[in-house]
Design a protein around this motif. Structure first.
Motif, PDB file in Angstrom:
ATOM      1  N   LEU A   6       0.826  -1.210   0.000  1.00 61.82           N
ATOM      2  CA  LEU A   6       0.000   0.000   0.000  1.00 61.82           C
ATOM      3  C   LEU A   6       0.859   1.257   0.000  1.00 61.82           C
ATOM      4  O   LEU A   6       1.829   1.360   0.743  1.00 61.82           O
ATOM      5  CB  LEU A   6      -0.917   0.032   1.235  1.00 61.82           C
ATOM      6  CG  LEU A   6      -1.910  -1.120   1.398  1.00 61.82           C
ATOM      7  CD1 LEU A   6      -2.699  -0.934   2.691  1.00 61.82           C
ATOM      8  CD2 LEU A   6      -2.853  -1.194   0.210  1.00 61.82           C
ATOM      9  N   LEU A   7       0.475   2.223  -0.817  1.00 57.24           N
ATOM     10  CA  LEU A   7       1.063   3.558  -0.773  1.00 57.24           C
ATOM     11  C   LEU A   7       0.292   4.388   0.248  1.00 57.24           C
ATOM     12  O   LEU A   7      -0.810   3.992   0.688  1.00 57.24           O
ATOM     13  CB  LEU A   7       1.000   4.199  -2.155  1.00 57.24           C
ATOM     14  CG  LEU A   7       1.881   3.535  -3.225  1.00 57.24           C
ATOM     15  CD1 LEU A   7       1.642   4.194  -4.580  1.00 57.24           C
ATOM     16  CD2 LEU A   7       3.350   3.592  -2.851  1.00 57.24           C
ATOM     17  N   PRO A   8       0.821   5.559   0.642  1.00 61.05           N
ATOM     18  CA  PRO A   8       0.145   6.365   1.667  1.00 61.05           C
ATOM     19  C   PRO A   8      -1.316   6.678   1.353  1.00 61.05           C
ATOM     20  O   PRO A   8      -2.169   6.598   2.238  1.00 61.05           O
ATOM     21  CB  PRO A   8       0.993   7.645   1.704  1.00 61.05           C
ATOM     22  CG  PRO A   8       2.352   7.197   1.306  1.00 61.05           C
ATOM     23  CD  PRO A   8       2.143   6.128   0.289  1.00 61.05           C
ATOM     24  N   ASP A   9      -1.616   7.014   0.088  1.00 56.91           N
ATOM     25  CA  ASP A   9      -3.003   7.352  -0.226  1.00 56.91           C
ATOM     26  C   ASP A   9      -3.919   6.141  -0.140  1.00 56.91           C
ATOM     27  O   ASP A   9      -5.111   6.267   0.149  1.00 56.91           O
ATOM     28  CB  ASP A   9      -3.094   8.000  -1.614  1.00 56.91           C
ATOM     29  CG  ASP A   9      -2.571   7.091  -2.711  1.00 56.91           C
ATOM     30  OD1 ASP A   9      -1.673   6.270  -2.423  1.00 56.91           O
ATOM     31  OD2 ASP A   9      -3.059   7.191  -3.858  1.00 56.91           O
ATOM     32  N   GLN A  10      -3.362   4.933  -0.364  1.00 62.04           N
ATOM     33  CA  GLN A  10      -4.179   3.724  -0.250  1.00 62.04           C
ATOM     34  C   GLN A  10      -4.471   3.389   1.211  1.00 62.04           C
ATOM     35  O   GLN A  10      -5.574   2.941   1.548  1.00 62.04           O
ATOM     36  CB  GLN A  10      -3.460   2.564  -0.945  1.00 62.04           C
ATOM     37  CG  GLN A  10      -3.347   2.753  -2.451  1.00 62.04           C
ATOM     38  CD  GLN A  10      -2.446   1.712  -3.096  1.00 62.04           C
ATOM     39  OE1 GLN A  10      -1.374   1.384  -2.576  1.00 62.04           O
ATOM     40  NE2 GLN A  10      -2.867   1.182  -4.243  1.00 62.04           N
ATOM     41  N   LYS A  11      -3.479   3.596   2.073  1.00 62.43           N
ATOM     42  CA  LYS A  11      -3.738   3.445   3.515  1.00 62.43           C
ATOM     43  C   LYS A  11      -4.832   4.420   3.948  1.00 62.43           C
ATOM     44  O   LYS A  11      -5.741   4.087   4.716  1.00 62.43           O
ATOM     45  CB  LYS A  11      -2.459   3.719   4.318  1.00 62.43           C
ATOM     46  CG  LYS A  11      -1.405   2.642   4.260  1.00 62.43           C
ATOM     47  CD  LYS A  11      -0.273   2.993   5.231  1.00 62.43           C
ATOM     48  CE  LYS A  11       0.796   1.926   5.263  1.00 62.43           C
ATOM     49  NZ  LYS A  11       1.849   2.218   6.261  1.00 62.43           N
ATOM     50  N   TYR A  12      -4.707   5.637   3.456  1.00 63.90           N
ATOM     51  CA  TYR A  12      -5.658   6.705   3.787  1.00 63.90           C
ATOM     52  C   TYR A  12      -7.086   6.274   3.432  1.00 63.90           C
ATOM     53  O   TYR A  12      -8.024   6.454   4.211  1.00 63.90           O
ATOM     54  CB  TYR A  12      -5.259   7.961   3.016  1.00 63.90           C
ATOM     55  CG  TYR A  12      -5.981   9.230   3.389  1.00 63.90           C
ATOM     56  CD1 TYR A  12      -5.424  10.126   4.290  1.00 63.90           C
ATOM     57  CD2 TYR A  12      -7.207   9.552   2.817  1.00 63.90           C
ATOM     58  CE1 TYR A  12      -6.061  11.304   4.615  1.00 63.90           C
ATOM     59  CE2 TYR A  12      -7.865  10.725   3.141  1.00 63.90           C
ATOM     60  CZ  TYR A  12      -7.283  11.607   4.035  1.00 63.90           C
ATOM     61  OH  TYR A  12      -7.927  12.768   4.359  1.00 63.90           O
TER      62      TYR A  12
END
Length: 647
Positions: A490-496
């Motif tokens: 996961l990239l940061p925006d996907q975690k978000y």
């Protein structure tokens, strides 16, 4: 001292004027003394009372007539009317100090978000007109070439021009293993160059980098996270109109009920009633309980940035967890050594460490750390096989060390080692034969399993891992810990997005992490928790709760503290209201004086302090959790700045 007086100049000025008035009233005697100290009391009151009255008028203009601001104003003016000048000023002064603490805590947290995340690289070495210039990244144009030396952060997103390089992207992706990149691959700002000077062609402007996007997400999340409505605001909506109308009734209704009605007598009782009704005792007694909880948490290495977060922890039912650095150590270690074809573990490790003795790669460092300084062999003709490993001669033997493909390419048959975990495996070949396999992985923290089990027993029934590591590794760690679900790569925006979808008014959602990539999600969650020892500055500053010791088992400790604190706070509220109602009743029939009013505030506060001390005593020893080394130094100083958040 000077900076303190400047920052809190209204409260400081009011306090100094109040002290001067008290001294003039009680320590001296001279003509017209009354006018002098009364003027000082009036000025002291105006400095701190003016803003409160302005807030009351603004509240009235918006349609809310009875607010805590109006009650404060009426009660303190009443104190002046009956000659209790010091009481009137003191009540307003204490109220303003509480408001200072509340607003400063919010301002400091919001300001630090931008300040610390903006500490991304502020210098880029750009090739321009045949010369390497040091410029701010915002001055570099898309298409220009920048140079990044080993150990430096990449200042701008771009395309790698160097043949190959290794970058630590943990701050952005949470991936524990350094990323190997070849010419043409995308490189993100915030990545750390691991081993050699590199050239990168810039593909994004400074304001469009991945790191800048993280900042934008943090700010968006901060705006979406509405502050918890304070107890006193809710309470005042009911309490204030009741006591105001009771005071009005106490002044005029006796005219219809008694034979010898004296307006001055009943007006005096009404003013005493109003002074007693002033919620100063509540304003003090509520945060005292929270102060106890915050102090108990700090003794256990847990920093709480406000009393609201004690309540959020108490109600939390869903917790998202980062993997690397949160549930795992965040650094590679040799897990197992499996020799074959007659080699011993010691010999296998010695050969591997000899080839890696000049390495700066984390895997090489893990092997060297495990060798623990044992005597290493000299290596002749050592060379690096790009993307595969190392080759060299040791004591006339040809030794290969690297991934599976390296041995296969050299015609070496690899024997099964029985490993099933999705770790990183390093294979060793000697003179055309497989000598053994070394398993390397990020180790799960000792108390992670204990923390997960305890969280479930406390009613946190959804435990979900979000990680930048690959899915196989994430599934393996989640299975060992017994988590409900795990999402990797996961990239940061996907975690978000995962946390954003889980948010709902009916439940409290938490997230715990440690990297810059976790800062937006920590800000978005109802309760954001950061690992403070190894966590990035940005993550620690955006978090609501900081675990100073990096131990996951501190999370259930924090929840236990929050629940016990909640009970103590409501005990204090019930006691404070009970005493106040009793003395207000006595005031209505003329049996309560200003001394009774003082007891209703000060006496209640002292008893509340004694009750709050129970929180500190109950959680003063963390040994029952199997914890050690709790570091609370420097944390308790934060508590006074946040203990009034509930007021």
């Amino acid at each position: 001292m000077v900076s303190f007086l400047t920052k809190y100049k209204e409260a400081a000025a009011s306090a100094l004027l109040l002290v001067a008035a008290l001294i003039l009233e009680h320590a001296f005697s001279f003509p017209n003394q009354h006018y002098v100290y009364l003027t000082l009391y009036g000025l002291s009151y105006l400095v701190v009372g003016g803003p409160v009255w302005m807030s009351a008028f603004r509240s009235i203009k918006k349609g809310t007539i009875f607010s805590e601001f109006l009650l404060m104003g009426i009660a303190t003016v009443g104190a002046f009317a009956i000659g209790e000048y010091a009481e009137g000023v003191a009540v307003m002064l204490f109220y303003m100090i509480g408001e200072y603490a509340q607003s400063n805590a919010v301002h400091r947290a919001r300001h630090s978000i931008k300040t610390l995340i903006d500490q991304q690289p502020d210098v880029a070495m750009v090739e321009r007109d045949g010369v390497a210039l040091m410029l701010h990244p915002s001055k570099v144009k898309v298409g220009e070439v920048i140079q990044v030396r080993p150990g430096e952060k990449v200042p701008l997103d771009g395309e790698l021009l160097t043949e190959k390089a290794s970058f630590n992207t943990a701050a952005l992706t949470g991936e524990s293993k350094p990323m190997s990149r070849k010419s043409g691959d995308e490189i993100w700002a915030g990545s750390i160059n691991q081993d050699q000077p590199v050239r990168i062609k810039v593909t994004s402007r400074h304001e469009d980098t991945k790191l800048s996007n993280i900042l934008e997400m943090v700010q968006e999340a901060a705006q979406r996270k509405a502050p918890t409505q304070r107890f006193m605001t809710k309470f005042a909506r009911v309490y204030t109109p009741i006591v105001v109308w009771l005071a009005v009734g106490l002044t005029f209704l006796p005219y219809l009920m008694v034979d010898t009605y004296l307006f001055q007598e009943w007006f005096y009782r009404a003013l005493v009633f109003l002074v007693i009704s002033c919620p100063c005792g509540l304003v003090i007694s509520i945060p005292l309980g929270y102060f106890g909880g915050i102090g108990a948490a700090s003794r256990n290495g847990i920093l709480l940035k406000g009393s609201d977060y004690l309540d959020q922890l108490r109600k939390m039912k869903t917790l998202f967890l980062d993997k690397t650095g949160t549930l795992t150590e965040g650094s590679f270690e040799v897990q197992e050594i499996h020799p074959v074809n007659g080699y011993s573990k010691e010999e296998l490790l010695q050969l591997a460490a000899s080839l890696e003795q000049q390495s700066t790669h984390p895997i090489g460092k893990a092997i060297l750390n495990r060798s623990n300084g044992q005597l290493l062999h000299d290596v002749e003709g050592q060379q690096e096989i790009s993307g595969k490993g190392l080759k060299g001669r040791i004591d006339q033997r040809e030794v290969l060390l690297g991934n599976r493909q390296l041995l296969v390419d050299n015609g070496i048959k690899i024997q099964a080692n029985g490993f099933s975990d999705p770790n990183t495996y390093v294979y060793l070949g000697v003179d055309g034969k497989h000598a053994g396999t070394i398993s390397i992985a990020d180790r799960i923290k000792e108390d992670s399993k204990q923390a997960i089990d305890k969280l479930r027993s406390l009613g946190v029934n959804e435990l979900i891992m979000l990680s930048g590591d690959n899915q196989d590794v994430v599934d393996h760690v989640a299975g060992k810990l017994g988590l409900d679900a795990a999402y990797g790569s996961l990239l940061p925006d996907q975690k978000y997005k995962h946390v954003e979808q889980a948010l709902h008014p009916s439940k409290t959602v938490g997230f715990i992490g440690d990297g810059v990539n976790d800062a937006p999600v920590i800000t978005l969650a109802d309760v954001g928790i950061a690992m403070g020892g190894i966590g990035s500055d940005a993550t620690v500053e955006t978090a609501d709760v900081v675990i100073q010791t990096d131990q996951p088992s501190k999370i259930p400790v924090a929840i236990d503290i929050a629940r016990f604190t909640h009970r103590v706070v409501w005990q204090n509220i019930g006691f404070a209201l009970g005493i106040k109602v009793l003395i207000m009743g006595l005031a209505m029939v003329g049996f309560a004086s200003m001394w009774a009013a003082i007891f209703a505030d000060v006496g209640v506060a002292l008893i509340a302090i004694a009750n709050a001390i129970r929180i500190q005593n109950k959680f003063s020893d963390s040994s029952s959790w199997g914890l050690s080394g709790s570091s609370s130094q420097g944390l308790s100083s934060e508590a006074p700045a946040t203990c009034c958040d509930a007021c």
